[in-house]
Design a protein around this motif. Structure first.
Motif, PDB file in Angstrom:
ATOM      1  N   LEU A 193      22.288 102.322  64.923  1.00  0.00           N
ATOM      2  CA  LEU A 193      22.334 101.547  66.160  1.00  0.00           C
ATOM      3  C   LEU A 193      23.784 101.233  66.539  1.00  0.00           C
ATOM      4  CD1 LEU A 193      19.422  99.031  65.426  1.00  0.00           C
ATOM      5  CD2 LEU A 193      19.300 101.164  66.721  1.00  0.00           C
ATOM      6  N   PRO A 194      24.544 102.242  66.951  1.00  0.00           N
ATOM      7  CA  PRO A 194      25.949 101.982  67.320  1.00  0.00           C
ATOM      8  C   PRO A 194      26.071 101.026  68.501  1.00  0.00           C
ATOM      9  CG  PRO A 194      25.283 104.205  67.973  1.00  0.00           C
ATOM     10  CD  PRO A 194      24.196 103.668  67.096  1.00  0.00           C
ATOM     11  N   ASP A 195      25.076 101.024  69.398  1.00  0.00           N
ATOM     12  CA  ASP A 195      25.132 100.093  70.528  1.00  0.00           C
ATOM     13  C   ASP A 195      25.041  98.654  70.053  1.00  0.00           C
ATOM     14  OD1 ASP A 195      22.520 100.547  69.686  1.00  0.00           O
ATOM     15  OD2 ASP A 195      21.651 100.446  71.697  1.00  0.00           O
ATOM     16  N   LEU A 196      24.213  98.407  69.061  1.00  0.00           N
ATOM     17  CA  LEU A 196      24.104  97.052  68.513  1.00  0.00           C
ATOM     18  C   LEU A 196      25.383  96.648  67.791  1.00  0.00           C
ATOM     19  CD1 LEU A 196      22.449  94.495  67.888  1.00  0.00           C
ATOM     20  CD2 LEU A 196      21.611  95.664  65.835  1.00  0.00           C
ATOM     21  N   GLU A 197      25.954  97.547  66.997  1.00  0.00           N
ATOM     22  CA  GLU A 197      27.180  97.226  66.262  1.00  0.00           C
ATOM     23  C   GLU A 197      28.317  96.888  67.231  1.00  0.00           C
ATOM     24  OE1 GLU A 197      27.522  96.774  62.966  1.00  0.00           O
ATOM     25  OE2 GLU A 197      25.350  96.999  63.002  1.00  0.00           O
ATOM     26  N   ALA A 198      28.434  97.667  68.308  1.00  0.00           N
ATOM     27  CA  ALA A 198      29.472  97.373  69.299  1.00  0.00           C
ATOM     28  C   ALA A 198      29.224  96.026  69.963  1.00  0.00           C
ATOM     29  CB  ALA A 198      29.517  98.483  70.352  1.00  0.00           C
ATOM     30  N   ARG A 199      27.948  95.693  70.208  1.00  0.00           N
ATOM     31  CA  ARG A 199      27.633  94.412  70.840  1.00  0.00           C
ATOM     32  C   ARG A 199      27.957  93.247  69.913  1.00  0.00           C
ATOM     33  NH1 ARG A 199      24.299  93.128  74.959  1.00  0.00           N
ATOM     34  NH2 ARG A 199      25.276  95.024  75.783  1.00  0.00           N
ATOM     35  N   LEU A 200      27.636  93.381  68.633  1.00  0.00           N
ATOM     36  CA  LEU A 200      27.940  92.295  67.697  1.00  0.00           C
ATOM     37  C   LEU A 200      29.441  92.045  67.621  1.00  0.00           C
ATOM     38  CD1 LEU A 200      25.424  93.108  64.808  1.00  0.00           C
ATOM     39  CD2 LEU A 200      25.189  91.394  66.613  1.00  0.00           C
ATOM     40  N   ASP A 201      30.236  93.109  67.655  1.00  0.00           N
ATOM     41  CA  ASP A 201      31.691  92.943  67.689  1.00  0.00           C
ATOM     42  C   ASP A 201      32.119  92.204  68.958  1.00  0.00           C
ATOM     43  OD1 ASP A 201      32.127  94.195  65.269  1.00  0.00           O
ATOM     44  OD2 ASP A 201      32.490  96.167  66.157  1.00  0.00           O
ATOM     45  N   ALA A 202      31.537  92.609  70.091  1.00  0.00           N
ATOM     46  CA  ALA A 202      31.888  91.980  71.362  1.00  0.00           C
ATOM     47  C   ALA A 202      31.461  90.517  71.390  1.00  0.00           C
ATOM     48  CB  ALA A 202      31.252  92.742  72.520  1.00  0.00           C
ATOM     49  N   LEU A 203      30.297  90.214  70.810  1.00  0.00           N
ATOM     50  CA  LEU A 203      29.835  88.823  70.779  1.00  0.00           C
ATOM     51  C   LEU A 203      30.715  87.973  69.863  1.00  0.00           C
ATOM     52  CD1 LEU A 203      25.949  89.274  70.722  1.00  0.00           C
ATOM     53  CD2 LEU A 203      27.418  88.689  72.667  1.00  0.00           C
ATOM     54  N   ALA A 204      31.211  88.561  68.780  1.00  0.00           N
ATOM     55  CA  ALA A 204      32.145  87.833  67.917  1.00  0.00           C
ATOM     56  C   ALA A 204      33.412  87.491  68.686  1.00  0.00           C
ATOM     57  CB  ALA A 204      32.471  88.673  66.686  1.00  0.00           C
ATOM     58  N   ASP A 205      33.891  88.420  69.506  1.00  0.00           N
ATOM     59  CA  ASP A 205      35.069  88.150  70.331  1.00  0.00           C
ATOM     60  C   ASP A 205      34.778  87.064  71.361  1.00  0.00           C
ATOM     61  OD1 ASP A 205      36.559  90.042  68.980  1.00  0.00           O
ATOM     62  OD2 ASP A 205      36.124  91.647  70.415  1.00  0.00           O
ATOM     63  N   THR A 206      33.580  87.109  71.952  1.00  0.00           N
ATOM     64  CA  THR A 206      33.189  86.083  72.928  1.00  0.00           C
ATOM     65  C   THR A 206      33.133  84.709  72.277  1.00  0.00           C
ATOM     66  OG1 THR A 206      31.938  87.656  74.272  1.00  0.00           O
ATOM     67  CG2 THR A 206      31.320  85.343  74.464  1.00  0.00           C
ATOM     68  N   LEU A 207      32.548  84.657  71.081  1.00  0.00           N
ATOM     69  CA  LEU A 207      32.478  83.383  70.349  1.00  0.00           C
ATOM     70  C   LEU A 207      33.880  82.842  70.096  1.00  0.00           C
ATOM     71  CD1 LEU A 207      30.121  82.615  67.380  1.00  0.00           C
ATOM     72  CD2 LEU A 207      32.511  81.940  67.284  1.00  0.00           C
TER      73      LEU A 207
END
Length: 387
Positions: A193-207
């Motif tokens: 799930l590369p789309d999920l992994e990229a999203r989790l990285d982006a959400l960490a940046d948002t946090l």
């Protein structure tokens, strides 16, 4: 306006949007058991912050003392869930392959069977329903062929009828909602799930971005169901990317509700997630509390969400004890509806004095302060209670 708390919420494997969670939170606030005379609680309108988050404000004015202001942020991954939400036969067979035909998944399911048998059997219910319908159709067809003096092989012609019965019953019973959740998490463990992994990285940046912009008394990350997995991953990545995160709030908290982290952590190839759980357990400034009900078959009440990870983080896992905060009749009705029970962590209790999602996310005490009080009072220990 200074913030008492900055909350980041991640929902479970459900394509519901932030609009849905805002509606749930408002309903929980309206149904919140009344406190001392003069106490007031209000939830502001939802607004879009950016492509990855929606926010709303919560104002808690206690009977005495200053008002408490909370910024509630929903971190979005519902679009990814929706992309993987298909209910067609092709999707179901693909989920079967992930769940029932891979050695890694079978090894994880063996551990689940030993630690949480209800989760194991609920995860296998879709397979049981399909095989039951096909077997019943085959046996019935064979019996009719024998009665008519026909070749027994003709009884196999009844299998399409069994397949049709299976799909009709599935649409009525919806046993595959948990299959979709399990298969998605198996795919996550396999790195598919590369789309999920990229999203989790982006959400960490948002946090990180929002935590730096809005210092608060408590920074609290909340994850429900499969969202507990994603919440743990997002917070661990944010801590790795921004060592200053612990300076953005006096207290850092992680609240997991109805968790199923072992479903990923026990996948043989999920080394990265196990490392993230270890990073959280090793964070001295973190307080991690979990509420998971033993009656909730879709969650892992008897396994802590941090699984085998250990460290100095303050941790406490216990039951929300729904039966103590609602009438006997209401609790009996809740237990009959497995999906409603799994969602009940987000709803207000009928009676005060127990688990209450609004109090935890908008009330005066941080998780660290609650943990300190629990330790000082020698309260009943949870599944795991680290100092």
């Amino acid at each position: 306006m200074p913030l008492h708390r900055l909350v980041f919420f991640l929902g479970g494997f459900d394509p519901k949007t932030p609009r849905h969670y805002h509606r749930l939170y408002r309903a929980a606030a309206r149904a919140h058991p009344p406190g001392p005379e003069g106490e007031q609680l209000s939830v502001g309108p939802r607004r879009t912050h950016d492509a990855l988050s929606d926010v709303w404000d919560v104002h808690w004015r206690p009977a005495q003392g200053p008002a408490l202001h909370t910024r509630h942020v929903v971190l979005r991954w519902d679009d990814i869930v929706l992309h993987h939400w298909g209910r067609g036969l092709r999707r179901v067979l693909g989920d079967w392959r992930l769940m029932y035909l891979r050695r890694g998944a079978l090894r994880a399911m063996a551990r689940i069977h030993a630690a949480a048998p209800a989760c194991f059997w609920l995860g296998n219910l879709p397979l049981g329903l399909a095989l039951g319908c096909l077997t019943a159709a085959g046996l019935l067809g064979t019996a009719l062929a024998r009665a008519q003096g026909l070749p027994l092989a003709l009884g196999l012609l009844a299998l399409p009828v069994g397949g049709l019965l299976w799909r009709l019953l599935e649409r009525r019973l919806d046993t595959e909602w948990l299959l979709r959740l399990y298969a998605f998490t198996c795919a996550q463990g396999e790195g598919q799930l590369p789309d999920l992994e990229a999203r989790l990285d982006a959400l960490a940046d948002t946090l990180l971005e929002q935590a730096r912009a809005h210092p608060a008394h408590e920074l609290l990350v909340v994850g429900h169901s499969t969202g507990a997995i994603q919440a743990a991953a997002v917070l661990a990545r944010a801590l790795q990317r921004g060592p200053d995160l612990t300076a953005c709030a006096e207290h850092i908290g992680l609240l997991t509700l109805g968790h199923c982290t072992p479903l990923l952590a026990w996948q043989p190839r999920a080394d990265a997630f196990r490392a993230e759980l270890a990073r959280l357990a090793e964070t001295v400034d973190l307080t991690w509390w979990d509420f998971t009900a033993p009656a909730d078959w879709a969650a892992f009440a008897r396994v802590p969400p941090w699984t085998e990870a250990s460290g100095p983080a303050r941790r406490h896992a216990t039951s929300p004890r729904f039966h103590q905060t609602m009438s006997e009749a209401a609790y009996a009705a809740l237990k009959r509806d497995r999906q409603a029970l799994h969602l009940h962590y987000l709803r207000a209790p009928e009676r005060p004095g127990g688990y209450d999602p609004v109090t935890f996310t908008a009330g005066p005490l941080s998780l660290a302060e609650r943990h300190r009080a629990l330790r000082a009072s020698d309260g009943a220990p949870g599944l795991s209670d680290a100092p």
